[in-house]
Design a protein around this motif. Structure first.
Motif, PDB file in Angstrom:
ATOM      1  N   THR A  29     -55.498 -43.377  72.158  1.00 30.77           N
ATOM      2  CA  THR A  29     -54.895 -44.531  72.850  1.00 30.77           C
ATOM      3  C   THR A  29     -55.641 -44.740  74.060  1.00 30.77           C
ATOM      4  N   MET A  30     -56.089 -43.649  74.735  1.00 32.61           N
ATOM      5  CA  MET A  30     -57.103 -44.123  76.187  1.00 32.61           C
ATOM      6  C   MET A  30     -57.753 -42.729  76.284  1.00 32.61           C
ATOM      7  N   SER A  31     -59.089 -42.995  76.938  1.00 31.73           N
ATOM      8  CA  SER A  31     -59.891 -42.039  77.615  1.00 31.73           C
ATOM      9  C   SER A  31     -60.517 -42.458  78.761  1.00 31.73           C
ATOM     10  N   THR A  32     -60.655 -41.339  79.422  1.00 26.07           N
ATOM     11  CA  THR A  32     -61.215 -42.096  81.002  1.00 26.07           C
ATOM     12  C   THR A  32     -62.685 -41.433  81.179  1.00 26.07           C
ATOM     13  N   ILE A  33     -63.409 -42.011  82.005  1.00 30.92           N
ATOM     14  CA  ILE A  33     -64.784 -41.408  82.199  1.00 30.92           C
ATOM     15  C   ILE A  33     -64.816 -40.580  83.377  1.00 30.92           C
ATOM     16  N   CYS A  34     -65.139 -39.325  83.205  1.00 23.78           N
ATOM     17  CA  CYS A  34     -65.113 -38.191  84.114  1.00 23.78           C
ATOM     18  C   CYS A  34     -66.290 -38.442  84.922  1.00 23.78           C
ATOM     19  N   ARG A  35     -66.452 -37.797  86.054  1.00 22.23           N
ATOM     20  CA  ARG A  35     -67.718 -37.806  86.713  1.00 22.23           C
ATOM     21  C   ARG A  35     -68.969 -36.980  85.941  1.00 22.23           C
ATOM     22  N   SER A  36     -68.345 -35.878  85.332  1.00 21.29           N
ATOM     23  CA  SER A  36     -69.397 -35.054  84.550  1.00 21.29           C
ATOM     24  C   SER A  36     -69.971 -35.806  83.271  1.00 21.29           C
ATOM     25  N   ASP A  37     -69.142 -36.866  82.786  1.00 23.05           N
ATOM     26  CA  ASP A  37     -69.884 -37.686  81.515  1.00 23.05           C
ATOM     27  C   ASP A  37     -70.962 -38.320  82.346  1.00 23.05           C
TER      28      ASP A  37
ATOM     29  N   LEU B 156     -65.093 -35.550  67.952  1.00 31.09           N
ATOM     30  CA  LEU B 156     -64.725 -34.597  68.875  1.00 31.09           C
ATOM     31  C   LEU B 156     -64.836 -35.122  70.183  1.00 31.09           C
ATOM     32  N   GLY B 157     -65.063 -36.258  70.636  1.00 33.72           N
ATOM     33  CA  GLY B 157     -65.021 -36.762  71.942  1.00 33.72           C
ATOM     34  C   GLY B 157     -64.287 -37.879  72.085  1.00 33.72           C
ATOM     35  N   GLY B 158     -63.999 -38.393  73.424  1.00 34.91           N
ATOM     36  CA  GLY B 158     -63.082 -39.444  73.714  1.00 34.91           C
ATOM     37  C   GLY B 158     -63.420 -41.001  73.504  1.00 34.91           C
ATOM     38  N   PHE B 159     -64.714 -41.244  73.533  1.00 38.36           N
ATOM     39  CA  PHE B 159     -65.012 -42.519  73.253  1.00 38.36           C
ATOM     40  C   PHE B 159     -65.199 -43.060  71.922  1.00 38.36           C
TER      41      PHE B 159
ATOM     42  N   VAL C  22     -70.150 -49.172  86.054  1.00 39.06           N
ATOM     43  CA  VAL C  22     -69.205 -49.230  87.470  1.00 39.06           C
ATOM     44  C   VAL C  22     -68.635 -48.140  87.726  1.00 39.06           C
ATOM     45  N   ALA C  23     -68.357 -47.010  86.866  1.00 38.98           N
ATOM     46  CA  ALA C  23     -68.010 -45.661  87.410  1.00 38.98           C
ATOM     47  C   ALA C  23     -69.374 -45.006  87.977  1.00 38.98           C
ATOM     48  N   ALA C  24     -70.295 -45.284  87.384  1.00 37.80           N
ATOM     49  CA  ALA C  24     -71.492 -44.326  88.333  1.00 37.80           C
ATOM     50  C   ALA C  24     -71.794 -44.883  89.604  1.00 37.80           C
ATOM     51  N   THR C  25     -71.669 -46.253  89.891  1.00 37.27           N
ATOM     52  CA  THR C  25     -71.790 -46.696  91.306  1.00 37.27           C
ATOM     53  C   THR C  25     -70.573 -46.587  92.088  1.00 37.27           C
ATOM     54  N   ARG C  26     -69.565 -46.108  91.669  1.00 33.70           N
ATOM     55  CA  ARG C  26     -68.241 -45.530  92.256  1.00 33.70           C
ATOM     56  C   ARG C  26     -67.513 -47.064  92.779  1.00 33.70           C
ATOM     57  N   SER C  27     -67.974 -48.113  92.082  1.00 37.73           N
ATOM     58  CA  SER C  27     -67.070 -49.452  92.373  1.00 37.73           C
ATOM     59  C   SER C  27     -65.713 -49.408  91.767  1.00 37.73           C
ATOM     60  N   VAL C  28     -65.342 -48.348  90.849  1.00 38.71           N
ATOM     61  CA  VAL C  28     -64.154 -48.166  90.517  1.00 38.71           C
ATOM     62  C   VAL C  28     -63.776 -46.512  90.610  1.00 38.71           C
ATOM     63  N   LEU C  29     -62.588 -46.276  90.437  1.00 39.47           N
ATOM     64  CA  LEU C  29     -62.079 -44.861  90.690  1.00 39.47           C
ATOM     65  C   LEU C  29     -62.152 -44.057  89.279  1.00 39.47           C
ATOM     66  N   ARG C  30     -61.179 -44.494  88.486  1.00 37.44           N
ATOM     67  CA  ARG C  30     -61.582 -44.042  87.065  1.00 37.44           C
ATOM     68  C   ARG C  30     -61.311 -45.017  86.057  1.00 37.44           C
ATOM     69  N   ALA C  31     -62.453 -45.493  85.201  1.00 39.61           N
ATOM     70  CA  ALA C  31     -62.462 -46.232  84.227  1.00 39.61           C
ATOM     71  C   ALA C  31     -61.895 -45.628  82.964  1.00 39.61           C
ATOM     72  N   ALA C  32     -61.023 -46.577  82.289  1.00 39.15           N
ATOM     73  CA  ALA C  32     -60.371 -46.198  80.966  1.00 39.15           C
ATOM     74  C   ALA C  32     -60.989 -46.956  79.931  1.00 39.15           C
ATOM     75  N   ILE C  33     -61.053 -46.217  78.752  1.00 43.07           N
ATOM     76  CA  ILE C  33     -61.443 -46.734  77.559  1.00 43.07           C
ATOM     77  C   ILE C  33     -60.222 -47.047  76.617  1.00 43.07           C
ATOM     78  N   VAL C  34     -59.985 -48.126  76.266  1.00 46.53           N
ATOM     79  CA  VAL C  34     -58.928 -48.277  75.248  1.00 46.53           C
ATOM     80  C   VAL C  34     -59.299 -48.768  74.021  1.00 46.53           C
ATOM     81  N   PRO C  35     -59.422 -48.053  72.847  1.00 44.50           N
ATOM     82  CA  PRO C  35     -60.316 -48.384  71.536  1.00 44.50           C
ATOM     83  C   PRO C  35     -59.287 -49.575  71.098  1.00 44.50           C
TER      84      PRO C  35
END
Ligand SMILES: [Zn+2]
Length: 364
Positions: free
Chosen positions: A37-45, A132-135, A351-364
């Motif tokens: 239902t949702m996954s978020t982009i972590c800095r390590s991604d 086996l992954g979030g996206f 946008v996540a890489a440039t830190r213009s957002v805090l946590r980007a969520a992906i909703v399939p």
């Protein structure tokens, strides 16, 4: 007809993502199939995507994931708390899985460092069971994973970061042994640092000091319990150390937490500590994160220096408890501040890489 699902495939570092379809097979014993239902982009991604850390290609990135149980295999009965699990339940689960013998689990109580352990978001997509992954639309929860049912009144936005960021921060603050009356310096105010401020306060810290270079994050940290924040972008090391030490009388901070991913922050942070201070490295996730430190300072100041990687399953349970108990005290809902579809993953990473957002969520 064979059921299929869509996945956004990471083919190689720094190349556009590609959407592919893969078969969704029935679960086997010990497995659970979840509709994400949702996954978020972590800095390590982002680090993986930029090729700064090894991650198998082609694969599905994303390891902060929640979803609804679509199919449940034999031998799966209860979650980590003993609550019964059934189809339709919304769940999170440990970021890793391991099955079989483990000296580290059985003797040292570190299941998170079991040899041969695998992590979600770190596998080849061409191999069974593909998901086996979030996206993606689906994810299989494999044998040897700790599953946790989510309360109905916890939103997806608050629940998704539990799986990596929040549980990791519970582990880091536990390793730092933060207790009543402590003064805590948090280096880096991304998701880990913001939760770090809040968890430190919940553990009884008297004073929390947050350091970052992004103004919006400094403002946000105040809402997450930071008593003082410093914009370190225009400060030399000596000034910064002096200013932090000045507000931690009589001789510096009790605890320092590195969650900024910058190796050079470690020697700086250690200089802020009092004699007998504790320091935990939690953000240096890439190989080659070197720093230089005077061992004599560690010795003379009786410094405790620890590293934290992954977390124990209990930390996921505690992460949920922490968020449920403190959701009126801290604005956790503001952390996930943007939403994207699977098709928009390139844009979300940008946008996540440039830190213009805090946590980007992906909703399939
Ligand atoms: Zn993560």
């Amino acid at each position: 007809m064979v059921k299929t699902g869509r996945a956004v495939v990471y083919e190689a570092p720094n190349t556009p993502f590609v959407i592919r379809e893969y078969p969704v097979r029935d679960v086997r014993s010990g497995e659970v199939l979840v509709r994400i239902t949702m996954s978020t982009i972590c800095r390590s991604d982002i680090h993986s995507y930029q090729g700064r850390r090894p991650n198998p290609c082609p694969g599905i990135l994303g390891h902060e994931i929640i979803g609804v149980i679509d199919q449940i295999g034999e031998e799966i009965f209860n979650d980590l708390r003993g609550a019964p699990l059934s189809v339709g339940d919304r769940v999170t689960w440990t970021e890793f899985f391991h099955h079989g013998e483990s000296h580290y689990r059985d003797i040292h109580n570190m299941p998170q460092k079991s040899p041969g352990l695998r992590k979600y978001g770190h596998d080849l997509v061409e191999d069974d069971p593909h998901f086996l992954g979030g996206f993606a639309e689906y994810c299989y929860i494999m044998p040897g994973t700790g599953i946790l049912r989510l309360p109905d009144d916890l939103s997806d936005e608050k629940a998704t970061p539990l799986k990596c960021g929040v549980a990791t921060m519970i582990s880091i603050t536990e390793a730092a042994d933060i207790g009543l009356g402590d003064t805590v310096v948090v280096q880096g105010l991304g998701l880990l640092g913001l939760y770090g401020c809040a968890i430190a306060k919940a553990r009884g810290a008297r004073q929390v000091i947050g350091l970052d270079t992004v103004t919006t994050r400094l403002d946000m940290a105040k809402k997450f319990g930071a008593d003082h924040v410093f914009d370190i972008s225009s400060m030399d090391e000596e000034t910064l150390v002096g200013r932090v030490r000045a507000i931690c009388p009589p001789d510096g901070a009790d605890v320092g937490l590195e969650v900024c991913g910058v190796a050079g922050a470690v020697p700086t942070g250690i200089q802020m500590l009092r004699i007998g201070g504790r320091y935990v490295i939690g953000g240096l996730v890439n190989p080659g994160d070197d720093f230089t430190i005077d061992g004599n300072q560690i010795l003379k100041k009786l410094i405790t220096l620890k590293g934290v990687h992954n977390y124990h399953p209990r930390h996921l349970v505690q992460a949920l408890d922490f968020v449920m108990a403190n959701r009126d005290r801290f604005p956790f809902k503001d952390i996930v501040d943007s939403k994207f579809t699977l098709e928009q993953l390139d844009e979300a990473f940008e946008v996540a890489a440039t830190r213009s957002v805090l946590r980007a969520a992906i909703v399939p």
